[in-house]
Design a protein around this motif. Structure first.
Motif, PDB file in Angstrom:
ATOM      1  N   CYS A 135       0.830  -1.213   0.000  1.00 60.88           N
ATOM      2  CA  CYS A 135       0.000   0.000   0.000  1.00 60.88           C
ATOM      3  C   CYS A 135       0.861   1.257   0.000  1.00 60.88           C
ATOM      4  O   CYS A 135       0.663   2.153  -0.826  1.00 60.88           O
ATOM      5  N   TRP A 136       1.800   1.332   0.921  1.00 62.49           N
ATOM      6  CA  TRP A 136       2.627   2.532   1.043  1.00 62.49           C
ATOM      7  C   TRP A 136       3.510   2.723  -0.180  1.00 62.49           C
ATOM      8  O   TRP A 136       3.676   3.846  -0.670  1.00 62.49           O
ATOM      9  N   GLY A 167       2.771   1.641  -3.152  1.00 66.18           N
ATOM     10  CA  GLY A 167       1.825   2.007  -4.204  1.00 66.18           C
ATOM     11  C   GLY A 167       1.477   3.489  -4.167  1.00 66.18           C
ATOM     12  O   GLY A 167       1.423   4.150  -5.210  1.00 66.18           O
ATOM     13  N   TRP A 168       1.268   4.017  -2.972  1.00 67.81           N
ATOM     14  CA  TRP A 168       0.943   5.449  -2.852  1.00 67.81           C
ATOM     15  C   TRP A 168       2.114   6.311  -3.318  1.00 67.81           C
ATOM     16  O   TRP A 168       1.923   7.309  -3.997  1.00 67.81           O
ATOM     17  N   ALA A 224       2.328   5.878  -7.212  1.00 67.87           N
ATOM     18  CA  ALA A 224       1.177   6.445  -7.923  1.00 67.87           C
ATOM     19  C   ALA A 224       1.330   7.960  -8.083  1.00 67.87           C
ATOM     20  O   ALA A 224       0.870   8.528  -9.078  1.00 67.87           O
ATOM     21  N   GLU A 225       1.950   8.584  -7.115  1.00 70.63           N
ATOM     22  CA  GLU A 225       2.164  10.038  -7.160  1.00 70.63           C
ATOM     23  C   GLU A 225       3.538  10.376  -7.741  1.00 70.63           C
ATOM     24  O   GLU A 225       3.982  11.527  -7.652  1.00 70.63           O
ATOM     25  N   ARG A 279       4.245  13.251  -3.675  1.00 69.71           N
ATOM     26  CA  ARG A 279       3.449  13.489  -2.460  1.00 69.71           C
ATOM     27  C   ARG A 279       3.792  12.454  -1.410  1.00 69.71           C
ATOM     28  O   ARG A 279       3.897  11.272  -1.701  1.00 69.71           O
ATOM     29  N   ASN A 280       3.928  12.917  -0.199  1.00 66.46           N
ATOM     30  CA  ASN A 280       4.247  12.031   0.919  1.00 66.46           C
ATOM     31  C   ASN A 280       2.958  11.431   1.480  1.00 66.46           C
ATOM     32  O   ASN A 280       2.145  12.167   2.049  1.00 66.46           O
ATOM     33  N   PRO A 281       2.772  10.127   1.341  1.00 65.33           N
ATOM     34  CA  PRO A 281       1.540   9.520   1.856  1.00 65.33           C
ATOM     35  C   PRO A 281       1.407   9.623   3.379  1.00 65.33           C
ATOM     36  O   PRO A 281       0.299   9.544   3.906  1.00 65.33           O
ATOM     37  N   GLN A 289      -2.280   9.900   4.789  1.00 67.88           N
ATOM     38  CA  GLN A 289      -2.839   8.635   5.282  1.00 67.88           C
ATOM     39  C   GLN A 289      -2.657   8.527   6.792  1.00 67.88           C
ATOM     40  O   GLN A 289      -1.704   9.077   7.338  1.00 67.88           O
TER      41      GLN A 289
END
Length: 121
Positions: A94-95, A97-98, A101-102, A106-108, A112
């Motif tokens: 997940c992390w 991927g975030w 994806a950006e 951008r810092n997830p 999140q």
């Protein structure tokens, strides 16, 4: 019974004290660096390190550590040392991927909820 350093890792991690989580587990890792749990501890240390990088806005180094953690933790069964590793590996995906994806713009960790890890006592 689980080692106090191991439990301390989760306590620190869940309080977003990622550097301290890494630090507290290092003693166990050094003692078993080449033993059966060496890569497991290394993977958890790398996971905490990835979040240290996120706290410091170093997004690409965070991704690199997520990938190293995934590689090390993937060597173990889905449940190991009373930790659900399939859940931890999913968290890593997940992390990562975030971040990807950006395109690392951008810092997830700013968008999140902070991650939590649960170990069965």
């Amino acid at each position: 019974m689980l080692d106090a350093h191991y439990l301390g890792y989760f306590d620190c991690f869940n309080r977003q004290e990622f550097y301290e989580a890494h630090d507290v587990l290092e003693e166990l890792w050094l003692a078993d660096k080449y033993g059966p749990t060496g890569d497991f501890y290394k993977g958890l240390i790398q996971l905490a390190g990835a979040f240290v990088h996120l706290q410091k806005e170093r997004l690409r180094p965070a991704a690199a550590l997520f990938k190293l953690a995934r590689t090390n933790l993937s060597k173990y069964p889905s449940s190991y040392e009373q930790l659900d590793l399939s859940e931890v590996l999913q968290l890593i995906e997940c992390w990562l991927g975030w971040l990807e994806a950006e395109n690392f713009s951008r810092n997830p960790l700013r968008a999140q909820p902070a991650p939590k890890l649960t170990v069965a006592h």
